[in-house]
Motif scaffolding. Structure first.
Motif, PDB file in Angstrom:
ATOM      1  N   CYS A 105       0.862  -1.174   0.000  1.00  0.00           N
ATOM      2  CA  CYS A 105       0.000   0.000   0.000  1.00  0.00           C
ATOM      3  C   CYS A 105       0.893   1.217   0.000  1.00  0.00           C
ATOM      4  N   CYS A 106       0.686   2.040  -0.810  1.00  0.00           N
ATOM      5  CA  CYS A 106      -0.270   2.114  -1.890  1.00  0.00           C
ATOM      6  C   CYS A 106       0.414   2.752  -3.097  1.00  0.00           C
ATOM      7  N   LEU A 112      -4.176  -0.539  -3.488  1.00  0.00           N
ATOM      8  CA  LEU A 112      -3.389  -1.647  -2.968  1.00  0.00           C
ATOM      9  C   LEU A 112      -2.890  -2.453  -4.160  1.00  0.00           C
ATOM     10  N   SER A 131      -6.328   2.180   2.179  1.00  0.00           N
ATOM     11  CA  SER A 131      -5.656   2.100   3.474  1.00  0.00           C
ATOM     12  C   SER A 131      -4.992   3.439   3.775  1.00  0.00           C
ATOM     13  N   GLU A 132      -5.055   3.830   5.019  1.00  0.00           N
ATOM     14  CA  GLU A 132      -4.312   5.001   5.489  1.00  0.00           C
ATOM     15  C   GLU A 132      -2.970   4.569   6.068  1.00  0.00           C
ATOM     16  N   LEU A 147      -8.379  -7.851   5.331  1.00  0.00           N
ATOM     17  CA  LEU A 147      -8.832  -6.486   5.614  1.00  0.00           C
ATOM     18  C   LEU A 147     -10.346  -6.455   5.672  1.00  0.00           C
ATOM     19  N   ARG A 151     -12.657   0.203   5.682  1.00  0.00           N
ATOM     20  CA  ARG A 151     -11.260   0.396   6.099  1.00  0.00           C
ATOM     21  C   ARG A 151     -11.093   1.446   7.191  1.00  0.00           C
ATOM     22  N   ASP A 152     -12.052   2.388   7.301  1.00  0.00           N
ATOM     23  CA  ASP A 152     -11.962   3.414   8.343  1.00  0.00           C
ATOM     24  C   ASP A 152     -12.395   2.885   9.707  1.00  0.00           C
ATOM     25  N   ARG A 158      -3.579  -4.910   8.875  1.00  0.00           N
ATOM     26  CA  ARG A 158      -2.768  -3.682   8.863  1.00  0.00           C
ATOM     27  C   ARG A 158      -2.420  -3.216  10.266  1.00  0.00           C
ATOM     28  N   HIS A 159      -3.335  -3.373  11.203  1.00  0.00           N
ATOM     29  CA  HIS A 159      -3.156  -2.868  12.557  1.00  0.00           C
ATOM     30  C   HIS A 159      -2.274  -3.772  13.418  1.00  0.00           C
TER      31      HIS A 159
END
Length: 191
Positions: A105-106, A112, A131-132, A147, A151-152, A158-159
């Motif tokens: 990403c990204c 992605l 993704s942020e 995921l 995503r928010d 990711r976390h």
């Protein structure tokens, strides 16, 4: 006059017959749940808009222990993810990459990529960034990178990149692929 004293055969008592039927139905239900399909309730908004909190899903048990890119799966997250919302151990997420895949990403356009190819993600709500959180990793064999579609508002691979397991979940933890949405009726159907 002599009567034939043959005793008529006794029929099973109605209660015994009903009990046998109930036991057989319970055995069949357990068999179906273990080998065919299993229901799950979605605990959070992490998979919106495809799945909403409170939705009831049927998971195809024939697909347990398998995962393919794009599948929506239910998996046992114990030891890899914390308890699911509501304290459960089961999570529902979308498989983005599997063992051997390079996921990043990204791109400059915000997509992605898996093995250098940008993912088309029509299941994301309009305006949602893929993704942020930036990442560039190789998914180890036997694991999957998952995921949430929202995503928010999704705790996902990711976390947990810095946690034990690196956010990857063993494919053997997959309970099954989500086959269909059964509740609420207006939205029911295959996923």
């Amino acid at each position: 006059m002599v009567r034939d004293s043959v005793t008529p055969r006794r029929r099973p008592h109605l209660v015994v017959a009903a009990a046998v039927c109930v036991v057989l139905l319970l055995v069949a239900a357990v068999g179906v749940r273990h080998y065919v399909v299993r229901p799950f309730r979605v605990p959070s908004a992490s998979m919106e808009p495809a799945l909403q909190a409170g939705d009831v899903l049927l998971v195809d048990r024939a697909t347990r222990g398998t995962a393919a890119r794009g599948d929506v799966v239910v998996f046992d997250g114990r030891g890899y993810f914390g308890p699911a919302e509501g304290g459960g151990r089961y999570w529902v997420k979308r498989v983005i990459a599997v063992g051997g895949d390079h996921v990043e990403c990204c791109t400059d356009s915000g997509a992605l990529t898996v093995d250098g190819t940008a993912l088309e993600e029509p299941y994301l709500s309009p305006g949602t960034a893929p993704s942020e959180i930036e990442f560039d990793l190789l998914v180890p064999e036997g694991t999957m990178f998952v995921l949430g579609d929202n995503r928010d508002d999704s705790t996902d691979s990711r976390h947990l990149l810095g946690a034990p397991g690196g956010g990857m979940v063993p494919v053997e933890r997959v309970v099954g692929r989500v086959d269909r949405l059964v509740w609420p009726p207006p939205r029911s159907g295959s996923l």
